[in-house]
Design a protein around this motif. Structure first.
Motif, PDB file in Angstrom:
ATOM      1  N   LEU A   1       0.983   2.414 -16.632  1.00  0.00           N
ATOM      2  CA  LEU A   1       0.949   1.505 -15.508  1.00  0.00           C
ATOM      3  C   LEU A   1       2.258   0.452 -15.551  1.00  0.00           C
ATOM      4  CD1 LEU A   1       0.293   1.054 -12.611  1.00  0.00           C
ATOM      5  CD2 LEU A   1      -1.300  -0.536 -13.447  1.00  0.00           C
TER       6      LEU A   1
ATOM      7  N   ASP B   1      -6.740   3.756 -14.445  1.00  0.00           N
ATOM      8  CA  ASP B   1      -6.408   2.758 -13.931  1.00  0.00           C
ATOM      9  C   ASP B   1      -7.361   1.617 -13.483  1.00  0.00           C
ATOM     10  OD1 ASP B   1      -3.947   3.594 -13.545  1.00  0.00           O
ATOM     11  OD2 ASP B   1      -3.950   4.188 -11.389  1.00  0.00           O
TER      12      ASP B   1
ATOM     13  N   ARG C   1       2.680   6.647  -6.408  1.00  0.00           N
ATOM     14  CA  ARG C   1       2.091   6.777  -7.876  1.00  0.00           C
ATOM     15  C   ARG C   1       0.796   7.675  -7.921  1.00  0.00           C
ATOM     16  NH1 ARG C   1      -1.224   4.340 -11.727  1.00  0.00           N
ATOM     17  NH2 ARG C   1      -0.482   4.765 -13.927  1.00  0.00           N
TER      18      ARG C   1
ATOM     19  N   TRP D   1       2.356   1.882  -3.216  1.00  0.00           N
ATOM     20  CA  TRP D   1       1.419   2.323  -4.602  1.00  0.00           C
ATOM     21  C   TRP D   1       1.212   3.907  -4.090  1.00  0.00           C
ATOM     22  CZ3 TRP D   1      -0.146   1.148  -9.023  1.00  0.00           C
ATOM     23  CH2 TRP D   1       0.102  -0.427  -9.322  1.00  0.00           C
ATOM     24  N   ARG D   2       1.384   4.414  -3.008  1.00  0.00           N
ATOM     25  CA  ARG D   2       1.294   5.809  -2.830  1.00  0.00           C
ATOM     26  C   ARG D   2       2.308   6.798  -3.423  1.00  0.00           C
ATOM     27  NH1 ARG D   2      -1.698   6.824   2.492  1.00  0.00           N
ATOM     28  NH2 ARG D   2      -2.013   4.461   3.258  1.00  0.00           N
TER      29      ARG D   2
ATOM     30  N   THR E   1       0.808  -1.429  -0.045  1.00  0.00           N
ATOM     31  CA  THR E   1       0.011   0.257  -0.119  1.00  0.00           C
ATOM     32  C   THR E   1       0.781   1.334   0.095  1.00  0.00           C
ATOM     33  OG1 THR E   1      -1.705  -1.059   1.235  1.00  0.00           O
ATOM     34  CG2 THR E   1      -1.841   1.175   1.146  1.00  0.00           C
TER      35      THR E   1
ATOM     36  N   LEU F   1       5.742   0.634 -13.254  1.00  0.00           N
ATOM     37  CA  LEU F   1       6.098  -0.727 -12.675  1.00  0.00           C
ATOM     38  C   LEU F   1       7.457  -1.135 -13.094  1.00  0.00           C
ATOM     39  CD1 LEU F   1       2.771  -2.562 -12.394  1.00  0.00           C
ATOM     40  CD2 LEU F   1       4.024  -1.526 -10.745  1.00  0.00           C
TER      41      LEU F   1
ATOM     42  N   TRP G   1      -1.340  -9.108  -7.514  1.00  0.00           N
ATOM     43  CA  TRP G   1      -2.470  -8.233  -7.600  1.00  0.00           C
ATOM     44  C   TRP G   1      -2.873  -8.588  -9.057  1.00  0.00           C
ATOM     45  CZ3 TRP G   1      -2.526  -2.708  -5.559  1.00  0.00           C
ATOM     46  CH2 TRP G   1      -2.290  -2.839  -4.012  1.00  0.00           C
TER      47      TRP G   1
ATOM     48  N   PRO H   1      -3.184   8.299  -8.632  1.00  0.00           N
ATOM     49  CA  PRO H   1      -4.149   7.464  -9.492  1.00  0.00           C
ATOM     50  C   PRO H   1      -4.571   8.159 -10.826  1.00  0.00           C
ATOM     51  CG  PRO H   1      -4.940   8.068  -7.162  1.00  0.00           C
ATOM     52  CD  PRO H   1      -3.519   8.867  -7.558  1.00  0.00           C
TER      53      PRO H   1
END
Length: 189
Positions: free
Chosen positions: A180, A107, A101, A98-99, A95, A184, A163, A103
Motif C-alpha cells: 500500500l 488492507d 486500487r 481509492w477506486r 473516495t 501511494l 487517514w 482492495p
C-alpha cells in the motif's frame, strides 16, 4: 524530482526531451537543452509523478481531475457554497482516488484523523470546479491526501485529509502495509 515527459510535442518530435517538475498549482517544465527556460502547462495537464532522474528512468501516474457544478442544495441565501460542502467534495475526491486500487485482503481499516480546509475564494451557484488530488504525506500509520479545488485557473480551496490505518477488528492503529505504501508513493506530491 524530474521526469521525462511522454507524449509531449517536443519529446515526441525528437527535438529535445522535456523534463517536468510538479508543483501544487501547475506543472513547471523545462527543456533539457536549456534548463533555465520554464514554461507553464495548463491545469488540464495536471499529473502526479513518482521520482525519476534525468537519465530517462520514468514512472508517471496521472490523476484525472474530477469536475462538478455547484448545485442549488449546496448554496446559502447569498448564493455561496456552504463551507461544509467543500469538505464533502474533498472526501468524494479521495473516495474516487481509492477506486483506482483494488482492495487487498491485508488492507487496514481507515478512519479520518484530521481534516483541514483553506478557503481562497467563494464558489457560487453553477460554478464549474475541478478537483485535483495527490498524496501529501505517507507516515508509518497514516496517509495524507491533498485536494485542490480550482475554478478555471483560480485556486478556490485546498483540503487536506489524513487517514489513520487501524486494525479492522480492534480499531487500534496499525502500520501501513508495504504494498500500500508503494502504491501511494506513485502519487506523492
Amino acid at each position: 524530482m524530474f521526469v521525462k515527459a511522454r507524449g509531449h510535442a517536443a519529446a515526441s518530435s525528437g527535438v529535445s526531451p522535456v523534463w517536468t517538475f510538479p508543483t501544487w498549482r501547475r506543472k513547471l517544465t523545462f527543456s533539457s537543452r536549456n534548463p533555465l527556460l520554464l514554461r507553464l502547462f495548463s491545469l488540464k495537464e495536471w499529473s502526479y509523478i513518482v521520482g525519476c532522474n534525468p537519465e530517462g528512468i520514468v514512472a508517471k501516474e496521472s490523476v484525472k481531475s474530477q469536475e462538478f457544478r455547484v448545485p442549488f442544495r449546496d448554496v446559502d441565501m447569498h448564493g455561496e457554497m456552504f463551507r461544509s460542502s467543500y469538505v464533502v467534495r474533498a472526501e468524494e475526491a479521495v473516495t474516487e482516488f481509492w477506486r483506482r486500487r483494488k482492495p487487498q485482503k491485508d488492507d487496514p481499516f481507515f478512519r479520518i484523523g484530521k481534516i483541514t480546509c483553506t478557503f481562497h475564494s467563494a464558489l457560487k451557484l453553477g460554478d464549474v470546479v475541478q478537483t485535483h488530488i495527490g498524496v501529501s504525506k505517507i507516515g508509518g500509520k497514516s496517509a495524507g491526501f491533498l485536494v485542490h479545488m480550482l475554478r478555471g485557473n483560480e485556486a478556490v480551496a485546498e483540503a487536506e485529509i489524513v487517514w489513520m490505518a487501524c486494525d479492522p477488528e480492534s480499531k487500534e492503529p496499525v502500520a501501513l502495509p508495504e504494498d500500500l505504501r508503494d502504491w501511494l508513493y506513485q502519487f506523492l506530491d
